[in-house]
Design a protein around this motif. Structure first.
Motif, PDB file in Angstrom:
ATOM      1  N   LEU A  37       4.507   9.972  15.519  1.00 54.59           N
ATOM      2  CA  LEU A  37       3.347   9.827  16.406  1.00 54.59           C
ATOM      3  C   LEU A  37       2.130   9.374  15.603  1.00 54.59           C
ATOM      4  O   LEU A  37       1.365   8.523  16.049  1.00 54.59           O
ATOM      5  CB  LEU A  37       3.027  11.159  17.097  1.00 54.59           C
ATOM      6  CG  LEU A  37       4.052  11.660  18.097  1.00 54.59           C
ATOM      7  CD1 LEU A  37       3.588  12.964  18.696  1.00 54.59           C
ATOM      8  CD2 LEU A  37       4.270  10.627  19.184  1.00 54.59           C
ATOM      9  N   ALA A  77       0.166   5.807  16.033  1.00 54.56           N
ATOM     10  CA  ALA A  77      -1.270   5.666  16.275  1.00 54.56           C
ATOM     11  C   ALA A  77      -1.892   4.732  15.238  1.00 54.56           C
ATOM     12  O   ALA A  77      -2.714   3.879  15.578  1.00 54.56           O
ATOM     13  CB  ALA A  77      -1.944   7.033  16.232  1.00 54.56           C
ATOM     14  N   GLU A 130      -9.589   8.766  13.203  1.00 57.16           N
ATOM     15  CA  GLU A 130      -9.394   8.681  14.649  1.00 57.16           C
ATOM     16  C   GLU A 130      -8.032   9.241  15.031  1.00 57.16           C
ATOM     17  O   GLU A 130      -7.887   9.930  16.041  1.00 57.16           O
ATOM     18  CB  GLU A 130      -9.518   7.216  15.097  1.00 57.16           C
ATOM     19  CG  GLU A 130      -9.508   7.082  16.612  1.00 57.16           C
ATOM     20  CD  GLU A 130      -9.515   5.649  17.088  1.00 57.16           C
ATOM     21  OE1 GLU A 130      -9.655   4.734  16.239  1.00 57.16           O
ATOM     22  OE2 GLU A 130      -9.363   5.435  18.302  1.00 57.16           O
ATOM     23  N   ARG A 163      -7.574  12.096  17.748  1.00 61.03           N
ATOM     24  CA  ARG A 163      -6.951  11.810  19.048  1.00 61.03           C
ATOM     25  C   ARG A 163      -5.510  12.275  19.142  1.00 61.03           C
ATOM     26  O   ARG A 163      -4.993  12.473  20.254  1.00 61.03           O
ATOM     27  CB  ARG A 163      -7.021  10.301  19.326  1.00 61.03           C
ATOM     28  CG  ARG A 163      -8.445   9.836  19.553  1.00 61.03           C
ATOM     29  CD  ARG A 163      -8.497   8.368  19.921  1.00 61.03           C
ATOM     30  NE  ARG A 163      -7.808   8.078  21.174  1.00 61.03           N
ATOM     31  CZ  ARG A 163      -7.616   6.851  21.626  1.00 61.03           C
ATOM     32  NH1 ARG A 163      -8.042   5.819  20.928  1.00 61.03           N
ATOM     33  NH2 ARG A 163      -6.992   6.660  22.766  1.00 61.03           N
ATOM     34  N   ILE A 164      -4.799  12.412  18.016  1.00 63.42           N
ATOM     35  CA  ILE A 164      -3.381  12.784  18.087  1.00 63.42           C
ATOM     36  C   ILE A 164      -3.122  14.142  17.440  1.00 63.42           C
ATOM     37  O   ILE A 164      -2.710  15.096  18.102  1.00 63.42           O
ATOM     38  CB  ILE A 164      -2.500  11.721  17.390  1.00 63.42           C
ATOM     39  CG1 ILE A 164      -2.777  10.336  17.971  1.00 63.42           C
ATOM     40  CG2 ILE A 164      -1.032  12.088  17.507  1.00 63.42           C
ATOM     41  CD1 ILE A 164      -2.450  10.189  19.426  1.00 63.42           C
ATOM     42  N   PRO A 181      -5.397  17.342  18.997  1.00 59.57           N
ATOM     43  CA  PRO A 181      -5.027  17.839  20.335  1.00 59.57           C
ATOM     44  C   PRO A 181      -3.628  18.448  20.376  1.00 59.57           C
ATOM     45  O   PRO A 181      -3.389  19.372  21.141  1.00 59.57           O
ATOM     46  CB  PRO A 181      -5.099  16.601  21.231  1.00 59.57           C
ATOM     47  CG  PRO A 181      -5.659  15.514  20.434  1.00 59.57           C
ATOM     48  CD  PRO A 181      -5.772  15.929  19.013  1.00 59.57           C
ATOM     49  N   LEU A 182      -2.721  17.958  19.534  1.00 55.37           N
ATOM     50  CA  LEU A 182      -1.352  18.452  19.609  1.00 55.37           C
ATOM     51  C   LEU A 182      -1.150  19.746  18.826  1.00 55.37           C
ATOM     52  O   LEU A 182      -0.156  20.427  19.015  1.00 55.37           O
ATOM     53  CB  LEU A 182      -0.378  17.382  19.112  1.00 55.37           C
ATOM     54  CG  LEU A 182      -0.207  16.204  20.070  1.00 55.37           C
ATOM     55  CD1 LEU A 182       0.650  15.131  19.452  1.00 55.37           C
ATOM     56  CD2 LEU A 182       0.383  16.661  21.390  1.00 55.37           C
TER      57      LEU A 182
END
Lengths: 503, 339
Positions: A399, A403, A412, A416-417, A420-421
């Motif tokens: 992932l 990205a 970033e 963004r990845i 949040p995860l």
């Protein structure tokens, strides 16, 4: 070409910190003249008796309940499972406190129902309380072993003419001995390191005697006792690491459909456990609340608890992130992670002894909130590391690559990845540390700044002063904390362990 | 256009890619095939900038990466379709596809083209394997890459889906008009989809050519065996090197690696015929019924050689039966130096 990851330096520092208490104890104990005396032997025997009887009791209650929750088809299966594992989330001193107050002549049961029951005191009382709050360890480990067994062997044995109880004894239980042993060891470890229950039941185990020595300014004697206790803990942890292993291929678990009266017999057989472990503390505290109101409880105590615990949770998570990342990346990182796990095995009273000594050497730290927070962090860091680590491990590395290839810079990508995860795991870890710190008793007693009363220490003072009725609000609040812990364990990370998702 | 020269990659001491060079035309699809561990996925990761290189250069329209000069993945304008799709689980289909886009018209184009309109608000976890693959492809193409890398895009899908999705992906790549490198271990997929095939083994490119040439004129026996059923029959090459003479007849030949004189002729199962014949050269060893055809292994008796032949299903022979065989093909066969 190879560069050392950024997370190594902080991880190594944290690992060094985690070893600290043990080194401090060794230094301190060397000042003690007496290595072993007759009193010491009595303490050792008491501790080992409490430990073995607790492990035995937890097995005797836990295994039948594991069979029931694993195999018996009954309405409200999941509810039963949650209720039966709930005592695990309660600190046993709550139970010790209320059982102590409820039983015996002049106890609350005598007052309310005129039923004069024998008092719960001393070694039998301590074993009873410990058993009530540690059997869920055996229940959980045994149940998960039972659920992974295939039913076909039992069905084969029954078609060959063996009765069901015979099957359970000679076909099922021999295959889950490892699971039972793992749970019994956890119960034994708990019994070894718990302070509240033997203290309230007035049994001279290591934890209680260490506290007595500490109060009598025998710090080096306390350190010597702490080291002896740590040796037993280390031995148990070592045995435990040997126990886990060979597993059968998982299959479809056995299912049993008992008749109505059979179910009634089973439920009435384990209902006393729930009544003693959960109903009794709740009703005793409620009774006191109704009879004596809030006593001289001040809201400040709850705020103090929450403040110290919140600090501990924040620090623990901040430290957990580099350790978890190092652990995922390499072998040496995993070693550092293992070292931080030491704190979890160190009983609170032992951690307290070590840090009191540190405080005495560093006066600017003694009697400060900082020292208490350090104790919490060292003890509960593994909870945070575990939660952060599972969350990050679940993050599929492709992932992050995806990205980056879509044009996101590392910062970033993190925002963004990655963040949040993993944020759920981080929050769950922080919450676990927070709730555990709220309930922690011995280290808080020894390290809390003068006048810094928390829920747990207030409950202790109430017990020492004998004004039991004043314990209503802190007791109920601590039970509420336990409910929250249980909910947290059942949702999210621990779900698989408890297997609530099975049909 | 993508240009790779003299690429070398090590994992620790172990060299996983050595001396790989190739370049891609503007909408060419290059299939990289090879057995497990041959370095094909490593090559993709290296091109994407996820794994460092130790020698060689990689260059695209406006960047050039060497062992010294690392270009981060986000600066490479490459699209990658991952084996496990790598959809962001916390973003919807639409948010996945829009990930870094400022203008959405191109995204809309691919959403419609790949039939994802109905699923645009769905979460990745609720999609089927084929849908996930389409989302991953749409996300990659919508970001307007200069070149697309596909890492075994069909290996996580079931057989029925593989065949149709193979052509869907090829069409989409051709419509996008970008070059692509497609890694697979399935030789049938490689032969049918690719404009060119690169056969890898042990980190080396053994052959890089059109599917037809790789199949009929393999550069060595490994390539010959990897791309399909291969039997080798000893024979002699004529002086002008154009005709191979064997016990099963003559055939036009192409010498590989300047083979001469004593050769082994590469025979595919459809290059031979087989007939029942009590005085034949061999006997049927085993037979597999394949529906439309029958596949025979024939043991030749005077030489210790097994030939495999595929014939119409109407021709029924039983194991143990004596048979004679002929080379029936008219196209030239690859001839290797006798080992």
């Amino acid at each position: 070409m190879k560069t050392i990851p950024l997370s190594y330096l902080p991880s190594a520092l944290i690992a060094a910190l985690a070893i600290g208490p043990i080194i401090v104890l060794a230094v301190l104990a060397s000042e003690s003249a007496q290595v072993f005396d007759p009193h010491n032997i009595r303490v050792m025997i008491n501790t080992l008796t409490l430990m073995s009887l607790t492990a035995l009791g937890a097995t005797l209650i836990g295994v039948p309940l594991a069979l029931f929750t694993a195999y018996v088809e009954t309405p409200l299966r999941k509810t039963w499972l949650v209720l039966l594992t709930a005592p695990l989330a309660m600190p046993s001193y709550i139970g010790a406190f209320t059982l102590y107050a409820a039983f015996g002549p002049g106890g609350e049961i005598d007052n309310a129902l005129g039923l004069s029951l024998p008092a719960v005191r001393g070694m039998p009382g301590a074993v009873m309380v410990m058993t009530l709050y540690t059997y869920p360890f055996v229940l959980l480990t045994t149940r998960s072993a039972l659920r992974s067994l295939d039913a076909s062997q039992v069905n084969a044995a029954r078609t060959l003419g063996m009765s069901l109880p015979g099957c359970l004894f000679s076909v099922v239980l021999p295959r889950v001995t490892r699971g039972i042993a793992a749970g019994a060891l956890l119960a034994a470890l708990y019994a070894l390191s718990d302070f509240g229950t033997p203290a309230i039941m007035q049994v001279d185990t290591f934890t209680r005697v260490i506290y007595v020595e500490y109060n009598a300014f025998g710090l080096s004697q306390a350190a010597m006792l702490s080291l002896q206790l740590l040796c037993i803990v280390a031995l148990l942890v070592f045995i435990e690491s040997r126990v886990t292993g060979t597993k059968e291929m998982p299959g479809r678990p056995l299912r049993l459909w008992p008749g109505r009266w059979q179910r009634a017999v089973m439920v009435s057989a384990f209902l006393p456990v729930l009544i003693l472990a959960i109903m009794l503390p709740l009703s005793v505290f409620s009774l006191w609340l109704w009879r004596e109101g809030s006593g001289n409880f001040e809201l400040q105590y709850a705020f103090n608890s929450a403040y110290a615990s919140l600090l501990a949770a924040a620090v623990a998570v901040l430290l957990a992130i580099p350790v978890a990342h190092a652990a995922i990346r390499s072998k040496s990182g995993r070693v550092m992670e293992r070292i931080t796990y030491l704190g979890f095995g160190v009983p609170g009273i032992v951690m307290g002894t070590a840090l009191v000594y540190v405080g005495l050497q560093l006066p600017w730290l003694y009697q400060t909130l900082g020292l208490l927070v350090i104790a919490y962090v060292l003890r509960f860091l593994p909870l945070a590391v575990g939660a952060v680590r599972t969350a990050s491990e679940r993050l599929d590395p492709s992932l992050v690559s995806a990205a980056r290839l879509l044009g996101a810079r590392p910062a970033e990508t993190f925002r963004r990845i990655t963040l949040p995860l993993t944020v759920r795991g981080i929050v769950a870890g922080a919450a676990l540390v927070f709730l555990e710190a709220m309930r922690e008793l011995p280290a808080t007693l020894m390290l809390g700044p003068t006048g810094f009363e928390t829920l747990a220490t207030y409950l202790w003072r109430v017990y020492e002063a004998g004004y039991f009725g004043h314990a209503a609000i802190p007791g109920l609040l601590l039970i509420l904390m336990s409910v929250l812990i249980l909910m947290l364990m059942l949702s999210g990370e621990r779900r698989a362990e408890i297997e609530l998702s099975d049909p | 256009m993508l240009d790779v020269s003299n690429l070398a990659v090590y994992y620790g001491e172990h060299q996983v890619v050595s001396d790989v060079s190739f370049s891609l035309e503007k909408d060419e699809i290059l299939m990289l095939v090879g057995p497990t561990g041959c370095g094909k996925t490593t090559i993709l990761n290296v091109l994407a900038g996820l794994v460092p290189i130790h020698a060689g250069t990689i260059s695209l329209a406006n960047w050039r990466a060497t062992a010294k000069q690392l270009i981060p993945p986000e600066k490479r304008q490459l699209g990658m379709v991952f084996q496990d799709f790598a959809l962001f689980p916390h973003l919807s289909v639409e948010q996945n596809i829009y990930f870094k886009l400022k203008r959405r018209d191109r995204a809309e184009h691919w959403i419609r083209l790949l039939g994802l309109d109905a699923h645009r608000h769905a979460w990745p976890a609720t999609l089927s394997g084929g849908q996930k693959q389409r989302v991953a492809l749409a996300r990659t193409l919508a970001h307007d890459p200069q070149c697309v890398l596909l890492d075994e895009p069909l290996s996580n899908l079931d057989a029925a889906l593989k065949d149709s999705l193979r052509w869907e992906i090829r069409d989409a790549l051709k419509k996008a008009g970008v070059p692509a490198i497609w890694v697979t271990h399935d030789q049938e997929e490689a032969l049918s989809v690719g404009d060119r095939i690169g056969v890898l083994k042990g980190g080396r490119l053994h052959q890089l050519d059109t599917p037809e040439r790789c199949f009929s004129e393999p550069s060595d026996r490994f390539v010959a065996r990897f791309l399909g059923e291969a039997s080798f029959l000893p024979g002699r090459l004529s002086a002008d090197k154009k005709i191979a003479m064997t016990t099963l007849g003559e055939a036009p030949a192409i010498p590989i690696n300047e083979a001469c004189d004593n050769i082994d002729l590469l025979l595919r199962p459809d290059d031979l015929s087989v007939h029942q014949d009590e005085k034949g050269e061999g006997y049927i060893k085993w037979v597999r019924y394949e529906g439309g055809a029958r596949f025979y292994a024939v043991q030749l008796e005077d030489k210790d050689i097994e030939l495999r032949v595929r014939v119409n299903h109407e021709q029924q022979l039983a194991p143990g039966q004596r048979v004679s065989m002929r080379i029936t093909t008219t196209h030239p066969l690859a001839a290797f130096n006798r080992l």
